[in-house]
Design an enzyme around this catalytic site. Structure first.
Site, PDB file in Angstrom:
ATOM      1  CG  LEU A  24      12.562  14.902  -7.552  1.00  0.00           C
ATOM      2  CD1 LEU A  24      12.499  13.942  -6.382  1.00  0.00           C
ATOM      3  CD2 LEU A  24      13.627  14.466  -8.533  1.00  0.00           C
ATOM      4  N   GLY A  28      -1.475  14.835  -8.437  1.00  0.00           N
ATOM      5  CA  GLY A  28      -2.764  15.306  -7.960  1.00  0.00           C
ATOM      6  C   GLY A  28      -2.743  15.736  -6.506  1.00  0.00           C
ATOM      7  CG  ASP A 140      -3.849   4.931  -9.195  1.00  0.00           C
ATOM      8  OD1 ASP A 140      -4.377   4.592 -10.283  1.00  0.00           O
ATOM      9  OD2 ASP A 140      -3.380   6.066  -8.989  1.00  0.00           O
TER      10      ASP A 140
END
Length: 732
Positions: A24, A28, A140
């Site tokens: 998919l 990181g 994030d």
């Protein structure tokens, strides 16, 4: 069909016992694979990169994603189905949903505008409101971490999320994405919910313009702009969205609005009351593959007889064992302060930053609940949920930025509270999100603010003349067919699973298996010897005990000769014989305090309730209480202070509420209900209603007899036996 890339050389063909179909994406932390589970459903498997497997910090950050995802409100979290380790590298299994990221949509289709942009802003702000109410800072939030699903935007990737007291610095490596990172995070200062609001505003600028608000060139240049400059907001035009984006982009976190204030402003509402935002975030634990008993034909009966009409759709279900719901524990809400009222654009008032204590986190668990278990319900965020419904979105967390994995609902239960804890009172949500569940044309109407949740059910298979189990893969996940068990019940906190198979042990004992959903450890506890059986009845509300019923066949009937109390911590079972022959035909249920048991006796049209201690000795009786529409299970309110029956000399629609201590009738009312099933909360019941429409429905009922809300709908010719659990976040 899901969009994915082929496996590459070096990729495994299977991971965690699951067949891998393709890739998919890759981020990181690792690769995310599309896989097929044992039920044939698509799931996603995120596997840590091999070069990070020896880095303890990276491993902990990877696994923290699971823990964090379980802490936020259930409508905002991915259903984590399990974790494991392969080749010394941990992996996470999550539910899957297909959809591109906001970043990809804007890059390929162009900027968002008008009502599309407005709905995106409300949906993502609602997600952050729920995340913050769980005591989590995402840290994030960016366009790559917003997935545009078929039913709305979903917030993903909690790989670097932290509790509210977390800090981050860029001294050695950047934790976060500089183009969307607030000044305080860049400077290594304490990061709170206001940081996410800065990132949210930056993402909205990107959505409207197609450009990262502070650029995407060199890191020093981006950081300088974040600290010292303002982005071009012309693409936002004029109006409420621009106003809130300007406020959220303040360099001073104390000047930024909360997520709730942003939502209310976008809906043209004043900021809500602090008390309206006091509903905490939820529970539910992930799951592992179900326990499989050794192969062999079933030799024990399916739970024996019911203690009354089957707990099923009242459309004439066949005589079968009754699997009635178990009430879960009550536990506290997470307080949340809304801060100052949202100032108008011309005002210079500061935005008061809310104080949110970190949400109490239970350990990560894994196992799939099945059939008769009751597991904690979805917790709610009262205003946030309402706004989510208005926005038409369901926010969920994904595993990695390149992946599209998700569950509509999951969470982590709060720590167990004592039975005597104060019961929270809240209004019944007016609506629920409609979703189909397997086993027939069955529709569930869930609201994260509901006081109960459906965790498992049985559907009668007419061709096979057998009841088939279905249960959630997690306490907030999808439902899976589990036809190999007689009974399964999840503990109130979701950590343990009690199951009973279809055969005796090799030495002719009936037994249950308790599976630890964290460690995978399984404990077998023997109970009674053939020809007796010990059917699972319920967990105690604190999860320390399991009540079983001892049953013995006599001719064509099954009689209840006693009960078994399983001490979960000690892993022992005490078999208790009850000499009272007047209570042989009905199953024992826990009393209002979960210390002893109750059963009924006497006139079939006007029963009496008898209490027994843990050694089987009768302690007292309450006479003339009427009849129990669903047996002795779930007749007590969450606090145990009251219980309900069908009134003496009344019908199914005549309900009586009784004081447990005195036996005095405290309320009597009538309704359209055909079978009351249990307490929704202290002041509401839930019940089957079958005559007002084409299908049978489970409705919430107040003590005035008013039907308030549909929770479930099934065809009137389908025999269906549901199991609900009390939301553990609803207590205080």
């Amino acid at each position: 069909m899901a969009s994915f890339a082929p496996l590459r050389p070096g990729d495994p063909q299977r991971l965690g016992g699951l067949e891998l179909l393709g890739r998919l994406g890759e981020g990181g932390q690792g690769v995310v694979y599309l896989a097929k589970d044992h039920a044939g459903q698509h799931v996603a498997v995120k596997w840590l990169r091999p070069d990070l497997s020896g880095d303890q910090v990276s491993v902990e950050r990877f696994l923290r994603e699971v823990q964090v995802a379980q802490r936020v409100a259930p409508f905002c979290t991915a259903a984590v189905l399990g974790t494991g380790v392969e080749q010394d590298r941990p992996y996470i299994v999550s539910e899957f949903i297909e959809g591109p990221s906001l970043q990809r949509v804007v890059q390929e289709e162009g900027p968002r505008a008008g009502s599309v942009l407005h709905r995106l802003a409300i949906g993502t702000a609602t997600a952050l409101a729920a995340i913050h109410q769980a005591g989590i800072v995402h840290r994030d939030f960016k366009p790559a971490n917003v997935i545009i699903g078929a039913d709305g935007p979903r917030v993903i990737d909690f790989g670097i999320a932290r509790a509210l007291n977390a800090t981050s610095t860029i001294s050695s490596m950047v934790v976060g994405t500089p183009s969307y990172m607030p000044p305080e995070q860049i400077m290594g200062h304490t990061v709170g919910p206001a940081a996410d609001m800065f990132s949210w505003a930056s993402a909205m600028v990107f959505a409207a313009s197609g450009r990262a608000p502070f650029g995407s060139d060199t890191m020093p240049a981006v950081i300088n702009r974040v600290l010292n400059q303002q982005p071009d907001l012309s693409a936002l035009g004029e109006g409420p969205l621009r106003d809130v984006v300007v406020a959220c982009l303040s360099k001073d976190p104390a000047q930024r609005p909360t997520a709730e204030q942003v939502i209310m402003r976008l809906l043209h509402q004043p900021a809500p009351n602090p008390g309206m935002l006091a509903q905490g975030a939820a529970e539910a634990a992930p799951a592992q593959p179900p326990y499989r008993h050794p192969a062999g034909p079933p030799s024990g009966p399916h739970g024996g007889p019911s203690s009354g009409p089957p707990f099923a759709s009242p459309s004439g279900a066949p005589s079968a064992p009754m699997h009635t719901p178990m009430q879960g524990p009550m536990s506290g809400n997470v307080p949340y302060a809304t801060g100052a009222q949202f100032p108008q654009p011309q005002q210079q008032a500061a935005w008061q930053q809310p104080t949110i204590p970190p949400y109490a986190q239970g350990p990560y668990t894994q196992t799939r609940p099945r059939k008769s278990g009751r597991a904690p319900l979805i917790a709610g965020v009262t205003v946030a949920v309402a706004l989510l419904l208005l926005a038409g979105v369901i926010v969920v967390i994904q595993l990695d930025k390149a992946a599209t994995t998700v569950a509509v609902d999951t969470g982590t239960p709060e720590p167990q509270r004592s039975r005597t804890s104060k019961t929270a009172q809240a209004s019944v949500p007016a609506t629920g999100n409609r979703r189909s569940i397997p086993g027939g044309e069955i529709y569930l109407y869930e609201n994260p603010a509901d006081a109960i949740v459906l965790t498992s059910y049985e559907v009668f298979d007419k061709p096979k003349d057998d009841w088939i189990d279905y249960a959630r893969n997690s306490l907030r996940g999808t439902f899976t067919k589990l036809s190999g068990n007689w009974e399964s019940m999840v503990s109130p906190d979701g950590k343990l699973l009690a199951t009973r198979g279809r055969s005796y042990s090799s030495d002719d004992y009936d037994f249950i298996v308790i599976s630890d959903r964290t460690s995978g450890e399984r404990t077998t506890i023997k109970t009674v010897k053939e020809p007796l059986i010990s059917s699972i009845r319920s967990w105690s509300k604190d999860g320390s005990k399991i009540l079983l019923n001892v049953e013995k066949k006599s001719g064509s009937k099954w009689l209840y000769t006693g009960f078994v109390l399983v001490d979960v911590a000690a892993k022992t079972a005490e078999v208790v014989d009850v000499d009272d022959t007047s209570v042989r035909e009905t199953a024992f249920g826990f009393d209002g305090d979960d210390e002893g048991v109750v059963n009924v006796y006497g006139n079939e049209k006007n029963r009496s309730l008898r209490f027994f201690d843990s050694e089987g000795k009768a302690t007292r009786s309450l006479t003339g209480i009427g009849t129990l529409s669903a047996g002795t299970q779930d007749i007590f309110s969450p606090s145990g202070k009251t219980f309900f029956t069908n009134c003496p000399n009344g019908g199914d629609g005549d309900h009586c509420i009784w004081d447990t201590a005195t036996g005095k009738q405290v309320r009597k009312f009538s309704s359209d209900c055909d079978k009351a099933l249990g307490f929704y909360d202290e002041s509401h019941l839930y019940c089957w209603e079958q005559n007002n429409g084409d299908n049978d429905e489970i409705q919430v009922l107040d003590f005035n007899g008013k039907l308030l809300r549909k929770m479930l709908e099934v065809p009137d010719d389908l025999n269906f036996s549901p199991v609900f659990t009390i939301n553990p976040s609803k207590g205080s």
